[in-house]
Design a protein around this motif. Structure first.
Motif, PDB file in Angstrom:
ATOM      1  N   GLN A 154       0.813  -1.220   0.000  1.00 56.90           N
ATOM      2  CA  GLN A 154       0.000   0.000   0.000  1.00 56.90           C
ATOM      3  C   GLN A 154       0.846   1.270   0.000  1.00 56.90           C
ATOM      4  O   GLN A 154       0.414   2.311  -0.523  1.00 56.90           O
ATOM      5  N   LEU A 155       2.038   1.198   0.567  1.00 57.10           N
ATOM      6  CA  LEU A 155       2.841   2.408   0.753  1.00 57.10           C
ATOM      7  C   LEU A 155       4.020   2.539  -0.206  1.00 57.10           C
ATOM      8  O   LEU A 155       4.676   3.585  -0.244  1.00 57.10           O
ATOM      9  N   LYS A 156       4.290   1.486  -0.990  1.00 53.59           N
ATOM     10  CA  LYS A 156       5.516   1.489  -1.793  1.00 53.59           C
ATOM     11  C   LYS A 156       5.565   2.577  -2.849  1.00 53.59           C
ATOM     12  O   LYS A 156       6.655   2.991  -3.276  1.00 53.59           O
ATOM     13  N   SER A 157       4.401   3.075  -3.271  1.00 50.37           N
ATOM     14  CA  SER A 157       4.399   4.157  -4.262  1.00 50.37           C
ATOM     15  C   SER A 157       4.532   5.538  -3.620  1.00 50.37           C
ATOM     16  O   SER A 157       4.658   6.546  -4.312  1.00 50.37           O
ATOM     17  N   ILE A 158       4.523   5.579  -2.278  1.00 52.67           N
ATOM     18  CA  ILE A 158       4.553   6.856  -1.547  1.00 52.67           C
ATOM     19  C   ILE A 158       5.859   7.072  -0.804  1.00 52.67           C
ATOM     20  O   ILE A 158       6.393   8.182  -0.769  1.00 52.67           O
ATOM     21  N   TYR A 159       6.398   5.988  -0.212  1.00 53.25           N
ATOM     22  CA  TYR A 159       7.590   6.100   0.627  1.00 53.25           C
ATOM     23  C   TYR A 159       8.666   5.108   0.169  1.00 53.25           C
ATOM     24  O   TYR A 159       8.354   4.059  -0.397  1.00 53.25           O
ATOM     25  N   PRO A 160       9.930   5.398   0.484  1.00 52.56           N
ATOM     26  CA  PRO A 160      11.001   4.420   0.225  1.00 52.56           C
ATOM     27  C   PRO A 160      10.809   3.168   1.080  1.00 52.56           C
ATOM     28  O   PRO A 160      10.218   3.216   2.164  1.00 52.56           O
TER      29      PRO A 160
END
Length: 285
Positions: free
Chosen positions: A13-19
């Motif tokens: 869920q977060l890989k496109s937003i945070y490293p």
């Protein structure tokens, strides 16, 4: 859902937003806060079924992270100079460079006698004042802020860390006097110019208090000038003013302080080699 499945969901869920590394850190913070698990235990318990309550907590945190809310606000706490601090959206999240400012003050005051009096202007969470109170047994620490909500958070943090700090509310842009004379005045005031917003992360811009961060492009030294003028009246004869500063305005800061009657102006670089701290004394005629 197992702990491993939950962690996999976080990554997806977060890989496109945070490293990737930051996502791992977020999950570890939450595992520590909600489950009491260290990094080793997260690995050890990866097949453990998560309770419905804990799953709800993690998924709520995930949603907030997707909206760029700082992890410190989500779990309601952070660490500063080795001490625990409660944080809410009413206060700025303490930064590592401010730890360097605290270290500078501690280095110069730790062995001084007799008792010293130190004031923190714009205390926010109380991180500067409380750290100084915790590690300087020979000092009386006071702190002010314009925000009642910030002072309430700072008071809670002083209780958490078992220190005595004299908190009071004041607007330094309109204050003409302070309660007493001080051997040191320390401040990390707002110093980010509006023109620098484009360089900042969404989690800061969307969630941290603007009043604690930003100043106008036209008068970026507004708060420093007010602090300097109060310091002229309320520093002892050998007192020192310590400031965290904008890395792009060190020369302007020196010029302003000289004009306001300060001398022995010393700039200090942070660990990244940027001029982020300054100290000075009143000019002796």
């Amino acid at each position: 859902m197992t702990l491993q499945q939950l962690q996999s969901n976080f990554n997806n869920q977060l890989k496109s937003i945070y490293p990737k590394e930051e996502i791992g850190s977020f999950f570890q913070w939450l595992a520590e806060a909600y489950l009491g698990y260290s990094r080793f235990k997260v690995s050890e318990k990866k097949d453990e079924e998560i309770s419905e309550k804990n799953e709800t907590q993690f998924l709520s945190a995930l949603t907030r992270l997707m909206h760029h809310e700082p992890i410190q606000y989500i779990i309601g706490e952070t660490e500063f100079y080795g001490l625990p601090f409660k944080v809410t959206p009413a206060v700025l999240i303490p930064r590592p460079e401010t730890e360097e400012l605290v270290a500078w003050v501690l280095e110069e005051f730790k062995n001084q006698e007799p008792e010293n009096s130190i004031l923190d202007i714009g205390t926010g969470s109380g991180c500067i004042a409380i750290s100084l109170a915790r590690y300087l047994g020979n000092a009386t620490i006071s702190a002010l802020d314009i925000s009642e909500a910030a002072i309430e958070v700072a008071r809670e943090n002083s209780v958490i860390n078992k220190v005595d700090v004299n908190f009071f509310q004041a607007d330094i842009l309109n204050a003409e006097t302070l309660p007493q004379q001080y051997d040191a005045i320390v401040s990390n005031p707002p110093y980010v110019r509006q023109q620098e917003k484009s360089k900042m992360q969404p989690n800061v811009l969307q969630h941290e208090p603007e009043v604690a961060l930003f100043v106008s492009n036209e008068d970026p030294l507004l708060f420093y000038r007010a602090i300097a003028r109060l310091a002229k009246k309320h520093l002892t004869s050998d007192g020192t003013l310590y400031l965290e500063i904008n890395e792009y305005l060190s020369k302007e800061m020196q010029q302003m302080l000289q004009q306001e009657g300060f001398a022995e102006i010393a700039l200090k670089k942070d660990i990244f080699g940027k001029f982020r701290m300054l100290k000075c004394k009143l000019y002796s005629y």
